[in-house]
Design a protein around this motif. Structure first.
Motif, PDB file in Angstrom:
ATOM      1  N   LYS A   1      27.890 -27.297  -1.958  1.00  0.00           N
ATOM      2  CA  LYS A   1      29.007 -26.591  -1.327  1.00  0.00           C
ATOM      3  C   LYS A   1      28.425 -25.497  -0.437  1.00  0.00           C
ATOM      4  O   LYS A   1      27.660 -24.649  -0.911  1.00  0.00           O
ATOM      5  CB  LYS A   1      29.925 -25.975  -2.389  1.00  0.00           C
ATOM      6  N   PRO A   2      28.760 -25.499   0.846  1.00  0.00           N
ATOM      7  CA  PRO A   2      28.215 -24.471   1.733  1.00  0.00           C
ATOM      8  C   PRO A   2      28.633 -23.073   1.280  1.00  0.00           C
ATOM      9  O   PRO A   2      29.740 -22.887   0.762  1.00  0.00           O
ATOM     10  CB  PRO A   2      28.841 -24.805   3.096  1.00  0.00           C
ATOM     11  N   LYS A   3      27.764 -22.107   1.481  1.00  0.00           N
ATOM     12  CA  LYS A   3      28.107 -20.715   1.197  1.00  0.00           C
ATOM     13  C   LYS A   3      28.887 -20.171   2.381  1.00  0.00           C
ATOM     14  O   LYS A   3      28.518 -20.404   3.539  1.00  0.00           O
ATOM     15  CB  LYS A   3      26.839 -19.894   0.985  1.00  0.00           C
ATOM     16  N   THR A   4      29.979 -19.477   2.101  1.00  0.00           N
ATOM     17  CA  THR A   4      30.815 -18.959   3.192  1.00  0.00           C
ATOM     18  C   THR A   4      31.115 -17.478   2.978  1.00  0.00           C
ATOM     19  O   THR A   4      30.952 -16.949   1.878  1.00  0.00           O
ATOM     20  CB  THR A   4      32.156 -19.721   3.271  1.00  0.00           C
ATOM     21  N   LYS A   5      31.543 -16.839   4.055  1.00  0.00           N
ATOM     22  CA  LYS A   5      32.060 -15.467   3.941  1.00  0.00           C
ATOM     23  C   LYS A   5      33.349 -15.404   4.743  1.00  0.00           C
ATOM     24  O   LYS A   5      33.565 -16.201   5.672  1.00  0.00           O
ATOM     25  CB  LYS A   5      31.045 -14.460   4.475  1.00  0.00           C
ATOM     26  N   LYS A   6      34.207 -14.494   4.370  1.00  0.00           N
ATOM     27  CA  LYS A   6      35.469 -14.328   5.088  1.00  0.00           C
ATOM     28  C   LYS A   6      35.270 -13.354   6.231  1.00  0.00           C
ATOM     29  O   LYS A   6      34.690 -12.284   6.051  1.00  0.00           O
ATOM     30  CB  LYS A   6      36.555 -13.838   4.132  1.00  0.00           C
ATOM     31  N   ILE A   7      35.712 -13.787   7.411  1.00  0.00           N
ATOM     32  CA  ILE A   7      35.582 -12.921   8.582  1.00  0.00           C
ATOM     33  C   ILE A   7      36.976 -12.632   9.147  1.00  0.00           C
ATOM     34  O   ILE A   7      37.924 -13.400   8.969  1.00  0.00           O
ATOM     35  CB  ILE A   7      34.692 -13.565   9.662  1.00  0.00           C
ATOM     36  N   ILE A   8      37.051 -11.507   9.808  1.00  0.00           N
ATOM     37  CA  ILE A   8      38.300 -11.073  10.451  1.00  0.00           C
ATOM     38  C   ILE A   8      38.063 -10.987  11.955  1.00  0.00           C
ATOM     39  O   ILE A   8      37.068 -10.419  12.406  1.00  0.00           O
ATOM     40  CB  ILE A   8      38.741  -9.683   9.923  1.00  0.00           C
ATOM     41  N   ARG A   9      38.970 -11.596  12.721  1.00  0.00           N
ATOM     42  CA  ARG A   9      38.898 -11.441  14.179  1.00  0.00           C
ATOM     43  C   ARG A   9      40.292 -11.119  14.713  1.00  0.00           C
ATOM     44  O   ARG A   9      41.298 -11.295  14.010  1.00  0.00           O
ATOM     45  CB  ARG A   9      38.322 -12.689  14.841  1.00  0.00           C
ATOM     46  N   LEU A  10      40.331 -10.643  15.914  1.00  0.00           N
ATOM     47  CA  LEU A  10      41.591 -10.271  16.551  1.00  0.00           C
ATOM     48  C   LEU A  10      42.382 -11.525  16.898  1.00  0.00           C
ATOM     49  O   LEU A  10      41.823 -12.502  17.395  1.00  0.00           O
ATOM     50  CB  LEU A  10      41.304  -9.458  17.811  1.00  0.00           C
ATOM     51  N   SER A  11      43.673 -11.501  16.618  1.00  0.00           N
ATOM     52  CA  SER A  11      44.528 -12.629  17.000  1.00  0.00           C
ATOM     53  C   SER A  11      44.550 -12.749  18.525  1.00  0.00           C
ATOM     54  O   SER A  11      44.579 -11.732  19.245  1.00  0.00           O
ATOM     55  CB  SER A  11      45.948 -12.410  16.482  1.00  0.00           C
TER      56      SER A  11
ATOM     57  N   ASN B   1      34.400  -7.934   4.184  1.00  0.00           N
ATOM     58  CA  ASN B   1      33.933  -6.927   3.229  1.00  0.00           C
ATOM     59  C   ASN B   1      33.443  -5.674   3.946  1.00  0.00           C
ATOM     60  O   ASN B   1      33.640  -4.555   3.459  1.00  0.00           O
ATOM     61  CB  ASN B   1      32.814  -7.495   2.346  1.00  0.00           C
ATOM     62  N   VAL B   2      32.798  -5.874   5.105  1.00  0.00           N
ATOM     63  CA  VAL B   2      32.311  -4.732   5.875  1.00  0.00           C
ATOM     64  C   VAL B   2      33.500  -3.916   6.393  1.00  0.00           C
ATOM     65  O   VAL B   2      33.513  -2.684   6.302  1.00  0.00           O
ATOM     66  CB  VAL B   2      31.431  -5.206   7.057  1.00  0.00           C
ATOM     67  N   LEU B   3      34.508  -4.607   6.908  1.00  0.00           N
ATOM     68  CA  LEU B   3      35.708  -3.924   7.409  1.00  0.00           C
ATOM     69  C   LEU B   3      36.406  -3.153   6.281  1.00  0.00           C
ATOM     70  O   LEU B   3      36.827  -2.005   6.463  1.00  0.00           O
ATOM     71  CB  LEU B   3      36.671  -4.943   8.027  1.00  0.00           C
ATOM     72  N   ARG B   4      36.490  -3.782   5.123  1.00  0.00           N
ATOM     73  CA  ARG B   4      37.135  -3.137   3.977  1.00  0.00           C
ATOM     74  C   ARG B   4      36.387  -1.866   3.575  1.00  0.00           C
ATOM     75  O   ARG B   4      36.978  -0.811   3.352  1.00  0.00           O
ATOM     76  CB  ARG B   4      37.166  -4.121   2.806  1.00  0.00           C
ATOM     77  N   ASP B   5      35.054  -1.970   3.508  1.00  0.00           N
ATOM     78  CA  ASP B   5      34.259  -0.814   3.060  1.00  0.00           C
ATOM     79  C   ASP B   5      34.263   0.309   4.088  1.00  0.00           C
ATOM     80  O   ASP B   5      34.382   1.490   3.739  1.00  0.00           O
ATOM     81  CB  ASP B   5      32.817  -1.254   2.775  1.00  0.00           C
ATOM     82  N   LYS B   6      34.138  -0.054   5.386  1.00  0.00           N
ATOM     83  CA  LYS B   6      34.060   0.976   6.437  1.00  0.00           C
ATOM     84  C   LYS B   6      35.383   1.723   6.603  1.00  0.00           C
ATOM     85  O   LYS B   6      35.404   2.882   7.020  1.00  0.00           O
ATOM     86  CB  LYS B   6      33.668   0.331   7.774  1.00  0.00           C
ATOM     87  N   SER B   7      36.480   1.028   6.296  1.00  0.00           N
ATOM     88  CA  SER B   7      37.791   1.687   6.473  1.00  0.00           C
ATOM     89  C   SER B   7      38.350   2.200   5.142  1.00  0.00           C
ATOM     90  O   SER B   7      39.498   2.660   5.099  1.00  0.00           O
ATOM     91  CB  SER B   7      38.771   0.708   7.109  1.00  0.00           C
ATOM     92  N   ASN B   8      37.526   2.094   4.068  1.00  0.00           N
ATOM     93  CA  ASN B   8      37.975   2.515   2.725  1.00  0.00           C
ATOM     94  C   ASN B   8      39.337   1.913   2.368  1.00  0.00           C
ATOM     95  O   ASN B   8      40.224   2.591   1.844  1.00  0.00           O
ATOM     96  CB  ASN B   8      38.054   4.047   2.636  1.00  0.00           C
ATOM     97  N   ALA B   9      39.477   0.640   2.691  1.00  0.00           N
ATOM     98  CA  ALA B   9      40.763  -0.027   2.471  1.00  0.00           C
ATOM     99  C   ALA B   9      40.622  -1.043   1.345  1.00  0.00           C
ATOM    100  O   ALA B   9      39.539  -1.255   0.786  1.00  0.00           O
ATOM    101  CB  ALA B   9      41.212  -0.719   3.752  1.00  0.00           C
ATOM    102  N   SER B  10      41.712  -1.707   1.018  1.00  0.00           N
ATOM    103  CA  SER B  10      41.686  -2.785   0.032  1.00  0.00           C
ATOM    104  C   SER B  10      41.883  -4.113   0.763  1.00  0.00           C
ATOM    105  O   SER B  10      42.364  -4.148   1.902  1.00  0.00           O
ATOM    106  CB  SER B  10      42.806  -2.597  -0.986  1.00  0.00           C
ATOM    107  N   SER B  11      41.518  -5.196   0.092  1.00  0.00           N
ATOM    108  CA  SER B  11      41.696  -6.530   0.679  1.00  0.00           C
ATOM    109  C   SER B  11      43.171  -6.799   0.950  1.00  0.00           C
ATOM    110  O   SER B  11      43.535  -7.466   1.927  1.00  0.00           O
ATOM    111  CB  SER B  11      41.134  -7.598  -0.265  1.00  0.00           C
ATOM    112  N   THR B  12      44.051  -6.263   0.080  1.00  0.00           N
ATOM    113  CA  THR B  12      45.500  -6.467   0.238  1.00  0.00           C
ATOM    114  C   THR B  12      45.997  -5.833   1.531  1.00  0.00           C
ATOM    115  O   THR B  12      46.826  -6.408   2.255  1.00  0.00           O
ATOM    116  CB  THR B  12      46.259  -5.867  -0.961  1.00  0.00           C
TER     117      THR B  12
END
Length: 822
Positions: A183-193, A241-252
């Motif tokens: 199973k390939p290793k993946t990470k979740k990324i966020i991009r602008l719509s 995860n980087v976005l979450r940590d840098k903005s002190n936010a939660s995944s929700t």
């Protein structure tokens, strides 16, 4: 051109043939030789197989089944690999299916996995056994499970009889599903719509989010991370995860922005393999003696395909390898660098990484299967790795442009695969692989195998000798200690002679390091009752149990069976059980008693089971965090440590007295190699060699560093008693659960072979360990002189085996062939 309708498939089963399948029109345009396909096998099994050939000839003997699907757009096995697999199967007397199982990482092999399902409509009409109830209770709660799950979770060694009983009662039913290992290793990324790729839309978004302060903060952080709200940055993505940590936010909170359509969340495949950003160094300039050896190697390569580099320990062979690798890469070629032990890869790869950076790939069994798949894929498709460092299984990687194979420590018996088949020798297989690629082979060692040195003497290999240690370091001084005399005079301190203790003390006072070598792990090889002589033996193997004090258990090193140390003798009830002999664990305990302030570590199979454990132990020793390193043969070769001034060989006799025709050769190699760890930088080291027989010719040859004397004396013995390299050996191991049956079957096979091969057959006889995992063993040896066709010999042996297993009384008998055994 004829239309292809059929494919011969290699399946991972130990059957001596290929299997022909029909190709439906759906898959005609997709099939290629070397691609994986999904096929049905038998009544219910499903396998992935490799297409070996394509043709339009329908088999006459059986109805063909259709290929279910094609897994690959491009082949995962190339033509050279298939030719190489063929050679392995023919030479080592195994099947292509067994080679396939060994050659590909598990993640590239798919198999159907039996699933057991609970029948919710089942009503028990008669009483179930406790074990049946146990399985049903588990299934009623979990609904479905694999057979392995049921074995593990219900503490049953074999749940198959219970499942069979429940199947007959229709309490459960089974199905097959395809199990994908990778199973390939993946990470979740966020991009602008893409809806917000216009600056005005972004301005509106900032306004709209004005009341949702946290979401606005996340939105602003995103633009900071991509480099600003500039159209050229809009397509960039950020790790969630980087976005979450840098903005002190939660995944929700990030998810809310995705729901509102500002962001798009995707999964991106990432590599499990670490990349280095370190700056690279150039190659070091070779010393005068190294340069001379390098030039001789290149000269030999002009008219020979293989060269043996016989260089004493610490002569700088690795630096010569680096120069040769560099030369191949400049030609656009790839290099395979084989090592006998995973333990060696830590230091070697560290040195090579500094020169070759991310062009260096690593491949060994301490990598997870998913990582091995990624290395395999990279060599097959991406071409990032130009140099691969690996253990014996690396010969099966999908190289397409090999220029050089380096076989370091070529004498090591760990290059030989023992179980399961194919029982190949990576050194010899690498020679054939190089031939297929038109590549050169360099064999390097301080203690050549007799076979390789003989080949060099006969002119089959070029021979380059390097007898000067790097920077003029002297060879270590070797002192023998007669432990029989020391014990008689009652001078021994546990297993340490006064001479060894004195040298350890002096080294510690000078802030120098010590290596102690004992080629046996565990605390004690066995226990014995002082009253009646009872020795605890394994229930499944004909071998005494080894005592491991740190877990207070007796363990079988053949099948892994273990149990808690008994308090009293099981034969006479006496409490006087005593440990006999000593292993690395016992040495560690005793050293800590004699030198309580000293930092001690142990390196053996028990302490090196995890992937990082080798690196941790070696790294700690290099950094001076360990004063005394105790180990088995893992520490005997290839490792380069500063400040090791004393090496202690604690029991040379255990190696010399091993019942094998290679015992003296291996003893010389091990003692010479472990001695080479001493005095590797700026100072002559000292080796204390403890033995009961200091006049043994092997020990004298080690002391004098006299490989030639050792070689000639051993060759005389080999010739007199008809052993390699003068004769080729083939071992046949006959196995059966019943001792009488194995005796009868092996006698039958022995007589059959004697009628064909006459005096060349030795045995059958019981091996040193005649039962392993409840299989009784008998061994037959064939000695084949030079000039005889090995292919013909193997065909006749295979006929004999087929005749045996076709006999009504011996159908359950297993015969394993081992060609060129070690």
């Amino acid at each position: 051109m004829k239309t292809v309708y059929f494919a011969d498939i290699i399946l991972p089963v130990p059957l001596p043939r290929l299997f022909t399948y029909e190709i439906s029109e759906e898959w005609i345009s997709n099939v290629e030789i070397g691609s994986r396909v999904i096929v049905p096998f038998g009544k219910k099994k499903i396998y992935s197989g490799i297409i070996y050939s394509l043709h339009d000839t329908k088999p006459e003997d059986y109805e063909t089944k259709e290929i279910i699907s094609v897994l690959d757009e491009t082949p995962v096995v190339n033509e050279i690999q298939l030719n190489f697999w063929n050679w392995i199967a023919q030479y080592y007397m195994c099947t292509l299916g067994e080679v396939y199982k060994a050659a590909l990482p598990s993640g590239l092999k798919l198999e159907s996995e039996t699933k057991v399902h609970y029948n919710s409509e089942f009503i028990a009409e008669e009483k179930l056994s406790p074990k049946e109830n146990l399985v049903l209770d588990y299934l009623s709660e979990n609904k479905t499970a694999t057979i392995q799950d049921l074995n593990n979770l219900t503490d049953l060694k074999n749940s198959l009889p219970i499942i069979k009983s429940l199947l007959e009662r229709e309490a459960v039913f089974i199905s097959e599903r395809l199990k994908d290992g990778y199973k390939p290793k993946t990470k979740k990324i966020i991009r602008l719509s893409e809806d917000y790729y216009k600056e005005q839309k972004i301005q509106n978004a900032f306004t709209d989010l004005g009341n949702a302060k946290k979401q606005l903060e996340i939105f602003m952080t995103f633009f900071t991370l991509i480099g600003g709200a500039n159209p050229s940055n809009f397509a960039k993505s950020i790790d969630k995860n980087v976005l979450r940590d840098k903005s002190n936010a939660s995944s929700t909170q990030i998810k809310e922005l995705v729901k509102k359509g500002y962001f798009v969340e995707e999964e991106e495949q990432i590599s499990r393999l670490t990349k280095s950003n370190d700056s690279l160094r150039g190659v070091h300039q070779l010393s005068e003696s190294q340069q001379k050896a390098y030039d001789q190697i290149k000269t030999h390569f002009e008219d020979k395909n293989s060269v043996l580099l016989h260089g004493v320990t610490s002569s700088g062979k690795t630096e010569i390898y680096i120069h040769l690798i560099k030369e191949q890469l400049e030609k656009g070629k790839k290099v395979l660098y084989l090592l006998p032990e995973i333990a060696l890869t830590t230091q070697i790869t560290s040195r090579l990484k500094k020169v070759f950076g991310n062009e260096l790939g690593i491949y060994h069994s301490k990598y997870t299967d998913a990582e091995r798949v990624e290395v395999y894929d990279d060599i097959l498709k991406n071409n990032n790795y130009k140099v691969v460092v690996g253990v014996r299984s690396s010969v099966f990687l999908p190289f397409d442009n090999l220029g050089l194979i380096i076989i370091d420590e070529e004498h090591e018996n760990t290059y030989k695969q023992f179980d399961p088949a194919p029982r190949y020798h990576a050194r010899d297989a690498a020679m054939v692989l190089a031939h297929y690629h038109g590549a050169k082979v360099l064999l390097g060692t301080a203690t050549p195998s007799l076979e390789s040195y003989q080949n060099a003497q006969l002119g089959k290999y070029g021979l380059v000798e390097l007898f000067e240690r790097y920077e003029g370091i002297q060879m270590p001084r070797i002192i023998t200690v007669n432990v029989r005399e020391e014990r008689r005079k009652k001078k021994m301190n546990s297993h340490f002679s006064p001479v060894l203790v004195q040298h350890i003390n002096e080294a510690l006072e000078n802030d120098e390091k010590i290596i102690l070598f004992q080629n046996r792990r565990g605390f004690s090889p066995y226990l014995e009752c002082n009253q009646c002589g009872w020795v605890p033996k394994c229930d499944y193997c004909d071998v005494s149990m080894t005592y491991h004090k740190h877990i207070n258990q007796l363990t079988c090193h053949y099948c892994g069976n273990s149990y808690t140390l008994p308090r009293v003798c099981k034969a006479c009830g006496s409490p006087s059980l005593q440990t006999k002999g000593f292993g690395t664990e016992k040495i560690e305990e005793d050293i800590k008693l004699i030198f309580p302030e000293v930092k001690v570590a142990r390196m053996d199979l028990d302490t090196s089971r995890t992937r990082k454990s080798h690196e941790t132990i070696i790294g700690n020793f290099e950094r001076g965090e360990i004063d005394i390193l105790i180990g088995t043969q893992m520490i005997s070769k290839g490792l380069d440590f500063d400040h090791v001034s004393v090496v202690g060989i604690l029991n040379a006799d255990s190696m010399l007295n091993y019942p094998d025709f290679r015992a003296f050769e291996r003893s010389f190699q091990l003692m010479s190699q472990v001695s080479g760890r001493a005095g590797r930088k700026k100072k002559q080291g000292t080796v204390i060699l403890q033995t009961s027989n200091p006049d043994n010719p092997v020990i004298i040859d080690v002391i004098n560093n006299n490989f030639n004397q050792h070689f000639h004396s051993q060759m005389e013995e080999r010739k007199a008693y008809k052993y390699p390299p003068y004769y080729r050996l083939i071992y046949l191991t006959v196995k059966h659960r019943n001792q009488n049956t194995v005796n009868q079957a092996s006698d039958y096979l022995g007589e059959y072979l004697r009628s064909v091969f006459s005096h060349r057959v030795v045995g059958p006889q019981a091996p040193t360990i005649s039962k392993i995992q409840n299989w009784h063993l008998r061994k037959i040896m064939l000695k084949i002189e030079g000039g005889v066709s090995l292919t013909k010999v193997k065909d006749l042996i295979q006929d004999a085996i087929t005749t045996l297993v076709s006999h009504p009384g011996f159908k359950a008998t297993i015969v394993q062939a081992d060609v060129d055994p070690m």
